[in-house]
Enzyme design. Sequence first.
Site, PDB file in Angstrom:
ATOM      1  N   ILE A 119    -124.691   7.480 -16.338  1.00  0.00           N
ATOM      2  CA  ILE A 119    -123.849   7.941 -15.223  1.00  0.00           C
ATOM      3  C   ILE A 119    -124.501   9.245 -14.763  1.00  0.00           C
ATOM      4  O   ILE A 119    -124.460  10.252 -15.482  1.00  0.00           O
ATOM      5  CB  ILE A 119    -122.406   8.225 -15.679  1.00  0.00           C
ATOM      6  CG1 ILE A 119    -121.837   7.047 -16.459  1.00  0.00           C
ATOM      7  CG2 ILE A 119    -121.520   8.569 -14.477  1.00  0.00           C
ATOM      8  CD1 ILE A 119    -120.652   7.409 -17.336  1.00  0.00           C
ATOM      9  N   GLY A 138    -128.147  16.112 -17.556  1.00  0.00           N
ATOM     10  CA  GLY A 138    -127.491  16.026 -16.256  1.00  0.00           C
ATOM     11  C   GLY A 138    -126.985  14.609 -16.047  1.00  0.00           C
ATOM     12  O   GLY A 138    -127.158  14.013 -14.997  1.00  0.00           O
ATOM     13  N   HIS A 139    -126.364  14.080 -17.111  1.00  0.00           N
ATOM     14  CA  HIS A 139    -125.811  12.728 -17.048  1.00  0.00           C
ATOM     15  C   HIS A 139    -124.902  12.509 -18.259  1.00  0.00           C
ATOM     16  O   HIS A 139    -124.865  13.336 -19.179  1.00  0.00           O
ATOM     17  CB  HIS A 139    -126.943  11.688 -17.030  1.00  0.00           C
ATOM     18  CG  HIS A 139    -127.868  11.776 -18.201  1.00  0.00           C
ATOM     19  ND1 HIS A 139    -129.159  12.250 -18.122  1.00  0.00           N
ATOM     20  CD2 HIS A 139    -127.665  11.467 -19.512  1.00  0.00           C
ATOM     21  CE1 HIS A 139    -129.710  12.210 -19.313  1.00  0.00           C
ATOM     22  NE2 HIS A 139    -128.824  11.756 -20.169  1.00  0.00           N
ATOM     23  N   ALA A 140    -124.186  11.383 -18.233  1.00  0.00           N
ATOM     24  CA  ALA A 140    -123.404  10.924 -19.392  1.00  0.00           C
ATOM     25  C   ALA A 140    -123.773   9.464 -19.625  1.00  0.00           C
ATOM     26  O   ALA A 140    -124.537   8.883 -18.857  1.00  0.00           O
ATOM     27  CB  ALA A 140    -121.922  11.069 -19.106  1.00  0.00           C
ATOM     28  N   ARG A 175    -123.995  15.829 -20.524  1.00  0.00           N
ATOM     29  CA  ARG A 175    -124.851  16.765 -21.264  1.00  0.00           C
ATOM     30  C   ARG A 175    -125.932  17.360 -20.382  1.00  0.00           C
ATOM     31  O   ARG A 175    -126.496  16.681 -19.518  1.00  0.00           O
ATOM     32  CB  ARG A 175    -125.454  16.091 -22.507  1.00  0.00           C
ATOM     33  CG  ARG A 175    -126.634  15.156 -22.381  1.00  0.00           C
ATOM     34  CD  ARG A 175    -126.294  13.724 -21.993  1.00  0.00           C
ATOM     35  NE  ARG A 175    -125.091  13.164 -22.534  1.00  0.00           N
ATOM     36  CZ  ARG A 175    -125.043  12.353 -23.577  1.00  0.00           C
ATOM     37  NH1 ARG A 175    -126.140  11.964 -24.168  1.00  0.00           N
ATOM     38  NH2 ARG A 175    -123.914  11.852 -23.990  1.00  0.00           N
TER      39      ARG A 175
END
Length: 137
Positions: free
Chosen positions: A120, A48-50, A95
């Site tokens: 992020i 739940g981030h990049a 992802r």
Amino acid sequence: MGVSTVTLSIVHDLRGNLVPIQSQRDIPFDIRRIYMIYDVPTGAERGGHAHKELTQLILAAAGSFSVRLDDGTRRHTYHLNSPTEGLLLPRLVWREMFAFSPDAVCLVLASELYSAEDYIRDYGEFQQLVKHHNSIS
Ligand code: T46
């Protein structure tokens, strides 16, 4: 989306299998950090981030799990279930990992040391960064 799959070679003999992973040979970066994720409860989701800069190779060292990827334009879901099939995730790919089997061991080889500033975690911010990145490249 710049994501690629990596098939690692197996050294097999009567004692079993050995899978070497060497920096700049089997994967296109220097490994600065390794971590594992396991004992993930049924139904739990991770990610739940990049990342702004980080490149990673992610694979299922045991068991299986799914990885939903998003580069701001396209989405694709991969199911990882082999210690020799990895996913190479470049920077700026959102992802989400889910559907972990009870025996899953997610092994991650990372190009950088851990840095909370590289994450992020806001999807709107991610989309803005991708737009900016695409407009200058
Ligand atoms: C990613 C996916 C595949 C550390 O202290 N050191 C580390 O090297 C890492 C990766 C995490 N942490 C701490 C930071 C948090 O307090 O461990 C905690 C859980 O991390 P996070 O919520 O980011 O875990 P995941 O499974 O959502 O994401 C991880 C990686 O952080 C991320 O880079 O791509 O696995």
